[in-house]
Design a protein around this motif. Sequence first.
Motif, PDB file in Angstrom:
ATOM      1  N   PHE A 299      10.190 115.573  84.470  1.00  0.00           N
ATOM      2  CA  PHE A 299       9.652 114.433  83.745  1.00  0.00           C
ATOM      3  C   PHE A 299      10.752 113.667  83.020  1.00  0.00           C
ATOM      4  O   PHE A 299      10.423 112.889  82.002  1.00  0.00           O
ATOM      5  CB  PHE A 299       8.572 114.962  82.490  1.00  0.00           C
ATOM      6  CG  PHE A 299       7.576 116.090  82.895  1.00  0.00           C
ATOM      7  CD1 PHE A 299       6.611 115.475  83.678  1.00  0.00           C
ATOM      8  CD2 PHE A 299       7.583 117.296  82.851  1.00  0.00           C
ATOM      9  CE1 PHE A 299       5.671 116.077  84.214  1.00  0.00           C
ATOM     10  CE2 PHE A 299       6.707 118.022  83.286  1.00  0.00           C
ATOM     11  CZ  PHE A 299       5.503 117.642  84.053  1.00  0.00           C
TER      12      PHE A 299
ATOM     13  N   ASP B 226      10.296 109.720  82.161  1.00  0.00           N
ATOM     14  CA  ASP B 226       8.687 109.379  81.827  1.00  0.00           C
ATOM     15  C   ASP B 226       8.929 108.601  80.389  1.00  0.00           C
ATOM     16  O   ASP B 226       8.018 107.732  80.150  1.00  0.00           O
ATOM     17  CB  ASP B 226       7.937 110.568  81.690  1.00  0.00           C
ATOM     18  CG  ASP B 226       7.726 111.150  82.909  1.00  0.00           C
ATOM     19  OD1 ASP B 226       8.273 110.829  83.953  1.00  0.00           O
ATOM     20  OD2 ASP B 226       6.910 112.148  83.074  1.00  0.00           O
TER      21      ASP B 226
ATOM     22  N   SER C 245       8.509 104.598  80.438  1.00  0.00           N
ATOM     23  CA  SER C 245       7.355 104.253  80.610  1.00  0.00           C
ATOM     24  C   SER C 245       6.572 104.190  79.379  1.00  0.00           C
ATOM     25  O   SER C 245       5.730 103.085  79.095  1.00  0.00           O
ATOM     26  CB  SER C 245       6.505 104.863  81.608  1.00  0.00           C
ATOM     27  OG  SER C 245       5.214 104.456  81.902  1.00  0.00           O
TER      28      SER C 245
ATOM     29  N   ASN D 241       8.355 112.286  88.052  1.00  0.00           N
ATOM     30  CA  ASN D 241       7.620 110.972  88.363  1.00  0.00           C
ATOM     31  C   ASN D 241       8.177 110.065  88.913  1.00  0.00           C
ATOM     32  O   ASN D 241       8.020 109.103  89.512  1.00  0.00           O
ATOM     33  CB  ASN D 241       6.838 110.763  87.050  1.00  0.00           C
ATOM     34  CG  ASN D 241       5.648 111.629  86.785  1.00  0.00           C
ATOM     35  OD1 ASN D 241       5.056 111.907  87.709  1.00  0.00           O
ATOM     36  ND2 ASN D 241       5.540 112.153  85.529  1.00  0.00           N
TER      37      ASN D 241
ATOM     38  N   PHE E 107      -0.163 103.666  83.608  1.00  0.00           N
ATOM     39  CA  PHE E 107       1.125 104.287  84.350  1.00  0.00           C
ATOM     40  C   PHE E 107       1.667 103.379  85.295  1.00  0.00           C
ATOM     41  O   PHE E 107       2.513 103.867  86.295  1.00  0.00           O
ATOM     42  CB  PHE E 107       0.194 105.535  85.221  1.00  0.00           C
ATOM     43  CG  PHE E 107       1.291 106.622  85.036  1.00  0.00           C
ATOM     44  CD1 PHE E 107       1.460 107.448  84.118  1.00  0.00           C
ATOM     45  CD2 PHE E 107       1.839 107.059  86.218  1.00  0.00           C
ATOM     46  CE1 PHE E 107       2.351 108.311  83.771  1.00  0.00           C
ATOM     47  CE2 PHE E 107       2.675 108.274  86.492  1.00  0.00           C
ATOM     48  CZ  PHE E 107       3.088 109.003  84.986  1.00  0.00           C
TER      49      PHE E 107
ATOM     50  N   LEU F 214       5.470 103.433  86.343  1.00  0.00           N
ATOM     51  CA  LEU F 214       5.830 104.751  87.655  1.00  0.00           C
ATOM     52  C   LEU F 214       5.050 104.606  88.755  1.00  0.00           C
ATOM     53  O   LEU F 214       5.331 105.456  89.534  1.00  0.00           O
ATOM     54  CB  LEU F 214       5.722 105.860  86.536  1.00  0.00           C
ATOM     55  CG  LEU F 214       6.762 106.196  85.532  1.00  0.00           C
ATOM     56  CD1 LEU F 214       6.232 107.322  84.631  1.00  0.00           C
ATOM     57  CD2 LEU F 214       8.274 106.245  85.982  1.00  0.00           C
TER      58      LEU F 214
END
Length: 404
Positions: free
Chosen positions: A146, A149, A152, A181, A253, A256
Amino acid sequence: MRLFLLLPVLALMIFINSACTSAAEIAVADKWQRFDSEISPRLAYFKTPGAAVAVVDNGKLVLCKGYGLRNINKKLPVDERTCFQLASISKFILALTAGTLVDSGALDWNIPAKRYYPQLDLSDAKVENQATLADLLSHQSGLKSFDGDDWSAAGYNKTEILARTKYLQLANFRTRAQYSNVGFLLAGEAVGGAYSSTWEQAVTDKLFKPLKMSDSATHSTNPAYLSTHSNFAKHYTFDFCKKVNTPEPMTNFDPLGPAGTMASTASDMSKLLLMLTNGGYYDNQQILRSSTITDIYTPQIINTYGGPEGFSNGNNGLGCNSYLFNNQTVVEKDGVLNGTCSVISLIPATNSGIVVLCNTDMIDFRGAVRELFLEYVLGSTGRNLQEINYFTPWRIESGSSVSY
């Protein structure tokens, strides 16, 4: 004369064979009707507003249906064409798309990803030059779980995130599975490079179009997609204090990308199931070689999730994971975002699979239906898996020790 005497015997044999076939078909239909009847009680028990489920057994579609509501206030029902965010099932779809490029010779799982995405910039030059697409797709690239993340969540776009990957510290390259991710964002760029386009175009051309997945999208929050797909499930979470489902905003999302941004329906995902359970064929067209599907499923590295029976170890494949259930391999990918969760599970030995799409981020219903499916296909484990894994908080909520 002998042929004349044999004709009644042959006719009887044909009749018996036809009767047996019909009886077998009826038994299969009854089995999945029973399965269908067990879904709605679980929907109510786990306070899940709505869900869509598709099931393939022995390579044939046996269930594709919506349950509950996609919008509570407007009392709009879920059907097989209701759109849901797929969340991390997007990763599996990216891996399958990459497989089509492997089949065509445009891509190799084990060649450094930098060949397809020369802009790859990591904090460790050795990893940067050695990490393959297989490493990225199986979470063993050294990128930490992660990590990145929050970029984002903070509003950085894809370009800004890609420019910052060089600042992420790496560890455990090819020695530990770490859920990344950002790693799938990089894998998407490599897939796009191998296709001489973008990962979005590759997914559309290589999977969505040939599978006739006309209600699916590479970007679930794309205004153009949303404007033409009003049958989209509203997102919810269950508030244990207020004892009601409350709306949740849809997660964007997109920064990503293929790590979790796609959308689809039970109807469209049933076509993916049919392709995967029929040796890579759909509608008499080969989408993927069966050997490539096997490569995608094949374990690359041990992870810490061993499936609903609670084993200490499972395995990561390419964009998916696997575990044993009653000594049979189950290949799976699940996902969760604000107000939505999903799972796709496949049993290669029986050419069976299920997709569950929900408009809640409470994952218990998703897991309960998945486990019910596994037991319907592979038999009971002799343990109350659903009680072990899911029931305690809901029993407290319902004030009852009765499951359903």
